[in-house]
Design a protein around this motif. Structure first.
Motif: not given
Ligand code: NAD
Ligand code: ZN
Length: 440
Positions: A111-112, A115, A240, A269, A287, A292, A332, A356, A358, A381, A383, A433
């Motif tokens: 998802h990053t 964005y 990632c 994630v 969620d 989901r 997440c 976690v 972003v 955190t 990664f 994915r």
């Molecule tokens: P994704 O879109 O597959 O999953 C995100 C989920 O969150 C979705 O199912 C969505 O419906 C849900 N969601 C969104 N807003 C919500 C809310 N307000 N309340 C409840 N649920 C909600 O994304 P992903 O690829 O699994 O990534 C998840 C997040 O983690 C993203 O923000 C991504 O940028 C971040 N990320 C961070 C790191 C890190 O190192 N910190 C690494 C990878 C991804």
């Protein structure tokens, strides 16, 4: 017709572009079979005995090494925010000091990427080559690189490990001074230049990885060398999202045995948050997308809450369900309100929340300080606190030892030429994915 094995080694048949499965240290090449200029297959010895392998790219002339040369290849270029990526012929310059050039075989969408491509709450930087979750093979190395060599199987990582700074030397940090994640930088650290160009015009890098290109140049400190027997079309998701979710639990939240854990966001994630492995007894998935929930059951999530079903804050709902709050929560989603809820839903006295997702560039985390005084802890955190070069090979080994089921996360696959479909799936919340096959 058969050519001598020596010829093969000399002209670099072990070159990754030609035989992605061959590695000089492991495989001893016996014989290659060719028809005209086409390599049909080759026979090798490895630790398990004699095998026959078929090259992916069959033209003999492609055996020639590309080290030191500009490579022309396909890349998916984002020209404008939110507009479909365009597959373009680009030039990729050779790696400079401490850099490596990789041939990407598989990449997936996190998802990053979305964005920064949408650039709604993030700085727009275009044209740019996105992509940071991938698996590939080292094509060539720049000056000073001693721990990577052409042919190595690797995972690029958006946050690096120089192994020399104060962070790299401390056990608890993965925030390398030199190579930590930087979403604003669009060029290489060493000279502030891009290694990508199209008709002489530079294209920006993304997260130091830019894996939506058949070849990419990366700082060697952002590349983890892994077991060459690990299938790159599966373990690429460890570069990632899956490692992040896993590490957020095992390295950061560390739920004690029998605890109750809330996971906000059940994407890849969130579902990689292996609370069950860590010993949690109740796992509550939160969620806004009800589709989901079915999938999440297969990952051991036992209860579900959709915040949209309630007219009060979800933290109150969770506190009621758990007699005062959860022991651990892991956010997440990337949504600031979910981040605040994830903190406020943990039990006073001992609860720990881990962020976690972003966040939006302008996001502000607002909560009453009494929540901290009441002995709740807030952490975050990148990664999953894994040090990418040191720790990622052992996460890959978890998969090889069947302790991680990566297949469950891979719900779609598309050829590179159809990469925009992967964006559609992510935007619709369809699946987890999508693996993008670079040869398609
Ligand atoms: P994704 O879109 O597959 O999953 C995100 C989920 O969150 C979705 O199912 C969505 O419906 C849900 N969601 C969104 N807003 C919500 C809310 N307000 N309340 C409840 N649920 C909600 O994304 P992903 O690829 O699994 O990534 C998840 C997040 O983690 C993203 O923000 C991504 O940028 C971040 N990320 C961070 C790191 C890190 O190192 N910190 C690494 C990878 C991804
Ligand atoms: Zn990611």
């Amino acid at each position: 017709m058969a050519m001598a094995a020596g010829h093969m080694m000399r002209c670099g048949v072990v070159h990754p572009g030609v035989f992605p499965v061959l590695l000089p240290k492991i495989h001893r090449v016996e014989k290659i079979m060719s028809r005209g200029s086409q390599v049909i297959r080759c026979q090798v010895h490895d630790s398990r005995g004699f095998t026959t392998v078929q090259p992916k790219i069959r033209k003999v002339e492609e055996i020639e090494s590309t080290a030191g040369q500009v490579i022309q290849c396909r890349a998916a270029v984002a020209w404008e925010a939110g507009k479909p990526l365009a597959i373009e012929e680009i030039e990729v310059a050779p790696p400079k000091e401490m850099e490596v050039r990789l041939k990407i075989l598989y990449t997936s969408l996190c998802h990053t990427d979305v964005y920064f491509w949408e650039a709604k709450g993030q700085t727009p930087l275009f044209p740019r080559i996105f992509g940071h979750e991938a698996g590939g093979i080292v094509e060539s190395v720049g000056e000073g690189v001693t721990d990577l060599a052409p042919g190595d199987h690797v995972l690029p990582v958006f946050t690096g490990e120089c192994k020399e700074c104060v962070h790299c030397k401390r056990e608890e940090s993965n925030m390398c001074d030199l190579l930590r994640i930087n979403t604003e930088r669009g060029a290489m650290i060493s000279d502030g230049q891009s290694r990508f160009s199209i008709n002489g015009k530079p294209i920006y890098h993304f997260l130091g990885t830019s894996t939506f290109s058949e070849y990419t140049v990366i700082h060697s400190g952002c590349v983890a060398k892994i077991d060459p027997l690990a299938p790159l079309d599966k373990v690429c998701v460890l570069s990632c999202g899956i490692s992040t979710g896993l590490g957020a639990t095992l390295n950061v939240a560390k739920p004690p045995k029998g605890s109750t854990v809330a996971i906000f966001g059940l994407g890849a994630v969130g579902l990689a948050v292996r609370a069950r492995i860590a010993g949690a007894s109740r796992i509550i998935g939160v969620d806004r997308n009800p589709t989901r929930f079915d999938k999440a059951k297969k990952f051991g999530v036992t209860e579900f809450v959709n915040p949209l079903d309630y007219d009060r804050p979800v933290q109150e709902v969770l506190a009621e369900m758990t007699g005062g709050g959860v022991d651990r929560s892991i956010e997440c989603t990337g949504n600031i309100n979910a981040m605040i809820s994830a903190f406020e839903c943990v039990h006073d006295g001992w609860g720990v929340a881990v962020l976690v997702g972003v966040p939006h560039k302008e996001a502000q985390f607002k909560t009453h300080p009494i929540n901290f005084l009441n002995e709740r802890t807030l952490k975050g955190t990148f990664f999953g606190n894994y040090k990418p070069r040191t720790d990622l090979p052992s996460v890959v080994e978890m998969y090889m030892n069947k302790e991680l089921e990566l297949e469950k996360f891979i719900t779609h696959s598309v050829p590179f030429s159809e990469i925009n479909k992967a964006f559609d799936y992510m935007l619709k919340g369809d699946g987890l994915r999508c693996i993008i096959h670079m040869d398609g």
